[in-house]
Design a protein around this motif. Structure first.
Motif, PDB file in Angstrom:
ATOM      1  N   ARG A  59      30.912  51.597  17.625  1.00  0.00           N
ATOM      2  CA  ARG A  59      32.346  51.285  17.635  1.00  0.00           C
ATOM      3  C   ARG A  59      32.819  50.960  19.048  1.00  0.00           C
ATOM      4  N   ALA A  60      32.252  51.633  20.023  1.00  0.00           N
ATOM      5  CA  ALA A  60      32.629  51.366  21.415  1.00  0.00           C
ATOM      6  C   ALA A  60      32.240  49.938  21.811  1.00  0.00           C
ATOM      7  N   GLN A  61      31.059  49.495  21.380  1.00  0.00           N
ATOM      8  CA  GLN A  61      30.635  48.122  21.668  1.00  0.00           C
ATOM      9  C   GLN A  61      31.538  47.114  20.953  1.00  0.00           C
ATOM     10  N   GLN A  62      31.877  47.425  19.707  1.00  0.00           N
ATOM     11  CA  GLN A  62      32.763  46.548  18.952  1.00  0.00           C
ATOM     12  C   GLN A  62      34.125  46.441  19.633  1.00  0.00           C
ATOM     13  N   GLN A  63      34.654  47.579  20.076  1.00  0.00           N
ATOM     14  CA  GLN A  63      35.952  47.580  20.753  1.00  0.00           C
ATOM     15  C   GLN A  63      35.877  46.812  22.062  1.00  0.00           C
ATOM     16  N   TRP A  64      34.775  46.982  22.797  1.00  0.00           N
ATOM     17  CA  TRP A  64      34.606  46.247  24.056  1.00  0.00           C
ATOM     18  C   TRP A  64      34.576  44.743  23.802  1.00  0.00           C
ATOM     19  N   LEU A  65      33.829  44.309  22.788  1.00  0.00           N
ATOM     20  CA  LEU A  65      33.775  42.879  22.458  1.00  0.00           C
ATOM     21  C   LEU A  65      35.161  42.340  22.122  1.00  0.00           C
ATOM     22  N   THR A  66      35.905  43.091  21.311  1.00  0.00           N
ATOM     23  CA  THR A  66      37.253  42.664  20.916  1.00  0.00           C
ATOM     24  C   THR A  66      38.174  42.578  22.123  1.00  0.00           C
ATOM     25  N   THR A  68      37.375  42.356  25.339  1.00  0.00           N
ATOM     26  CA  THR A  68      36.923  41.347  26.299  1.00  0.00           C
ATOM     27  C   THR A  68      37.264  39.943  25.827  1.00  0.00           C
ATOM     28  N   ALA A  69      37.059  39.662  24.554  1.00  0.00           N
ATOM     29  CA  ALA A  69      37.408  38.341  24.017  1.00  0.00           C
ATOM     30  C   ALA A  69      38.910  38.106  24.153  1.00  0.00           C
ATOM     31  N   ARG A  70      39.710  39.134  23.893  1.00  0.00           N
ATOM     32  CA  ARG A  70      41.168  39.009  24.035  1.00  0.00           C
ATOM     33  C   ARG A  70      41.535  38.729  25.494  1.00  0.00           C
ATOM     34  N   THR A  71      40.887  39.424  26.422  1.00  0.00           N
ATOM     35  CA  THR A  71      41.144  39.199  27.852  1.00  0.00           C
ATOM     36  C   THR A  71      40.827  37.768  28.246  1.00  0.00           C
ATOM     37  N   VAL A  72      39.702  37.249  27.767  1.00  0.00           N
ATOM     38  CA  VAL A  72      39.316  35.871  28.083  1.00  0.00           C
ATOM     39  C   VAL A  72      40.348  34.902  27.523  1.00  0.00           C
ATOM     40  N   PRO A  79      48.035  26.533  26.262  1.00  0.00           N
ATOM     41  CA  PRO A  79      47.418  26.692  24.938  1.00  0.00           C
ATOM     42  C   PRO A  79      46.007  26.101  24.901  1.00  0.00           C
ATOM     43  N   VAL A  80      45.135  26.766  24.184  1.00  0.00           N
ATOM     44  CA  VAL A  80      43.741  26.352  24.065  1.00  0.00           C
ATOM     45  C   VAL A  80      43.493  25.919  22.628  1.00  0.00           C
ATOM     46  N   PRO A  81      42.839  24.767  22.433  1.00  0.00           N
ATOM     47  CA  PRO A  81      42.543  24.340  21.056  1.00  0.00           C
ATOM     48  C   PRO A  81      41.703  25.400  20.335  1.00  0.00           C
ATOM     49  N   PRO A  82      41.891  25.539  19.036  1.00  0.00           N
ATOM     50  CA  PRO A  82      41.152  26.562  18.282  1.00  0.00           C
ATOM     51  C   PRO A  82      39.639  26.500  18.476  1.00  0.00           C
ATOM     52  N   SER A  83      39.098  25.303  18.613  1.00  0.00           N
ATOM     53  CA  SER A  83      37.641  25.179  18.743  1.00  0.00           C
ATOM     54  C   SER A  83      37.131  25.687  20.088  1.00  0.00           C
ATOM     55  N   GLU A  84      38.017  25.959  21.049  1.00  0.00           N
ATOM     56  CA  GLU A  84      37.603  26.419  22.373  1.00  0.00           C
ATOM     57  C   GLU A  84      37.981  27.870  22.641  1.00  0.00           C
ATOM     58  N   ARG A  85      38.607  28.540  21.692  1.00  0.00           N
ATOM     59  CA  ARG A  85      39.016  29.929  21.886  1.00  0.00           C
ATOM     60  C   ARG A  85      37.806  30.864  21.803  1.00  0.00           C
ATOM     61  N   VAL A  86      37.866  31.938  22.570  1.00  0.00           N
ATOM     62  CA  VAL A  86      36.750  32.878  22.637  1.00  0.00           C
ATOM     63  C   VAL A  86      37.014  34.068  21.716  1.00  0.00           C
ATOM     64  N   PHE A  87      36.006  34.382  20.903  1.00  0.00           N
ATOM     65  CA  PHE A  87      36.042  35.523  19.999  1.00  0.00           C
ATOM     66  C   PHE A  87      34.759  36.327  20.208  1.00  0.00           C
ATOM     67  N   PRO A  88      34.674  37.567  19.675  1.00  0.00           N
ATOM     68  CA  PRO A  88      33.469  38.375  19.880  1.00  0.00           C
ATOM     69  C   PRO A  88      32.162  37.652  19.537  1.00  0.00           C
ATOM     70  N   GLN A  89      32.167  36.837  18.501  1.00  0.00           N
ATOM     71  CA  GLN A  89      30.926  36.142  18.121  1.00  0.00           C
ATOM     72  C   GLN A  89      30.433  35.236  19.250  1.00  0.00           C
ATOM     73  N   HIS A  90      31.356  34.673  20.034  1.00  0.00           N
ATOM     74  CA  HIS A  90      30.948  33.811  21.146  1.00  0.00           C
ATOM     75  C   HIS A  90      30.306  34.636  22.255  1.00  0.00           C
TER      76      HIS A  90
END
Length: 121
Positions: A59-66, A68-72, A79-90
């Motif tokens: 859960r700690a890793q999952q929270q970190w990914l979430t 960190t992606a939000r910070t990025v 505004p950033v196009p949807p295809s360029e937004r960063v999410f945990p999977q990236h």
């Protein structure tokens, strides 16, 4: 007796506000002045197909990914196009690339602890 679907309203194109090229004298005049030059869209490299994986992380890793992606994403002032937004999977995809480029002797790795040792984690 067949009845038209739109009755006496006419053609749908009459309501769009878009004039056909032959009906618009301004377009005809500008076409006569400007040479017909087609713009070529930039060529982008073909994208690889994505595959879905099912993985377990803490859960700690999952929270970190979430977080960190939000910070990025928040680092962007515009505004950033949807295809360029960063999410945990990236971030996970980048982590896989780091593992692929790491100088690890994969023939010597027998477990996760040995991998962590080779990566100096």
């Amino acid at each position: 007796m067949t009845k038209k679907k739109m009755g006496s309203l006419g053609r749908l194109s009459q309501f769009s506000g878009i004039k056909r090229q032959e009906e618009d004298p301004a377009v005809l005049q500008s076409a006569a002045v400007e040479p017909n030059v087609e713009e070529v869209p930039p060529v982008s490299p073909p994208k690889e197909k994505l595959a879905t994986i099912n993985t377990k992380i803490t859960r700690a890793q999952q929270q970190w990914l979430t977080d960190t992606a939000r910070t990025v994403r928040e680092n962007n002032s515009d505004p950033v196009p949807p295809s360029e937004r960063v999410f945990p999977q990236h971030l996970i995809g980048v982590a896989v690339e780091l593992l692929q480029k790491a100088e690890v002797d994969w023939n010597q790795v027998r477990n996760v602890e040995e991998l962590r040792n080779q990566l100096n984690l």
